[in-house]
Scaffold this active site. Sequence first.
Site, PDB file in Angstrom:
ATOM      1  N   ASP A  72       0.827  -1.209   0.000  1.00 20.57           N
ATOM      2  CA  ASP A  72       0.000   0.000   0.000  1.00 20.57           C
ATOM      3  C   ASP A  72       0.852   1.245   0.000  1.00 20.57           C
ATOM      4  O   ASP A  72       2.015   1.213   0.406  1.00 20.57           O
ATOM      5  CB  ASP A  72      -0.819   0.039   1.299  1.00 20.57           C
ATOM      6  CG  ASP A  72      -2.089  -0.758   1.173  1.00 20.57           C
ATOM      7  OD1 ASP A  72      -2.380  -1.243   0.078  1.00 20.57           O
ATOM      8  OD2 ASP A  72      -2.784  -0.879   2.197  1.00 20.57           O
TER       9      ASP A  72
ATOM     10  N   LYS B  52      -4.289   3.398  -2.594  1.00 20.36           N
ATOM     11  CA  LYS B  52      -4.407   4.799  -3.006  1.00 20.36           C
ATOM     12  C   LYS B  52      -3.775   5.760  -2.019  1.00 20.36           C
ATOM     13  O   LYS B  52      -3.614   5.497  -0.848  1.00 20.36           O
ATOM     14  CB  LYS B  52      -5.865   5.145  -3.222  1.00 20.36           C
ATOM     15  CG  LYS B  52      -6.752   4.929  -2.035  1.00 20.36           C
ATOM     16  CD  LYS B  52      -8.156   5.314  -2.421  1.00 20.36           C
ATOM     17  CE  LYS B  52      -9.154   4.816  -1.414  1.00 20.36           C
ATOM     18  NZ  LYS B  52     -10.504   5.140  -1.778  1.00 20.36           N
TER      19      LYS B  52
ATOM     20  N   MET C 110      -9.535   8.040   8.723  1.00 18.85           N
ATOM     21  CA  MET C 110     -10.021   8.645   7.479  1.00 18.85           C
ATOM     22  C   MET C 110     -11.011   9.769   7.775  1.00 18.85           C
ATOM     23  O   MET C 110     -12.020   9.922   7.079  1.00 18.85           O
ATOM     24  CB  MET C 110     -10.670   7.576   6.576  1.00 18.85           C
ATOM     25  CG  MET C 110      -9.673   6.534   6.114  1.00 18.85           C
ATOM     26  SD  MET C 110     -10.413   5.147   5.257  1.00 18.85           S
ATOM     27  CE  MET C 110     -10.963   4.125   6.613  1.00 18.85           C
TER      28      MET C 110
END
Length: 279
Positions: free
Chosen positions: A58, A79, A194
Amino acid sequence: MSVHPAASFSRAPALPFAEWPRLEKGWVWLCGAGPGDPGLLTLHALNALRQADVIVHDALVNEDILDWAPQAQRIAAGKRGGKPSAKQADICDTLIALARKGLRVLRLKGGDPFTFGRGAEEARALMAAQVPLQVVPGITSGIGGLAYAGIPLTERGDNQAVTFVTGHDATGGPAASVNWPALAKLSDTIVVYMGMKHAGPISRALIPGGRAPDEIVSIVMSATTSAQRVIVSRLDRIEADILAAGLEPPALLVIGKGVLIPGQAAPRVTLHPFSIAAE
Ligand code: SAH
């Protein structure tokens, strides 16, 4: 069958890796890399790094860690804000294809693979494809990262319940399925992964649940790396303080009073890693 005797690597540590579980051909190890500091890897992860033919990692994985696997091919997946991201289905297909080629595949994910990391989706896809799989946990940023920032997750008598929650859902909007006012009532400490993009709406949704507008919110950016920054804000000021401090993802929001050095009114930057020298 001898796969990769530890002695074949000049930098192999003098540990009994030779007797440890082997990353066999055709297997995928779904492995957590911890929040950033290479010292927070598990020994199983290090063992897998030494044996892997290919590492699918990642964007959150500290690239220094990959230097411990000079023999392995590297494939970047996952991402990072702004850059094009690999689609989850493509990542799963890649893992399956590499394993079916008979390679030793290390799937290395930031933090812990089963904590907001889509590790479950990958494990299910591998199981459906009958690819043998081993899961190696990692230190999640919401635990290890907070320790480096000097934020105790629990404290006897004062702070007895913790919730880990995502700040956005699969659509990219604020996590609509989360009952924020109910969470505000139930959990002393709330750790939001997040959550940067929707920090304002999340904070405001907690206030009707009974949290004081001046309650401390800590924001921990790039925890356990040399870019770590910690600011201490309040629920009703969080957006302005994030903007003023120029904080960027990856970062965690921590709502709750558990900060070893209490915050002042203005954002305050602490040093990495958190340490207190005896006077
Ligand atoms: N599996 C990871 C989480 C992946 S979701 C883990 O267990 O840590 C990605 C989110 O994790 C980021 O948006 C951020 O909220 C958090 N995160 C991951 N690494 C971080 C770090 N080093 N510092 C602060 N937050 C981090």
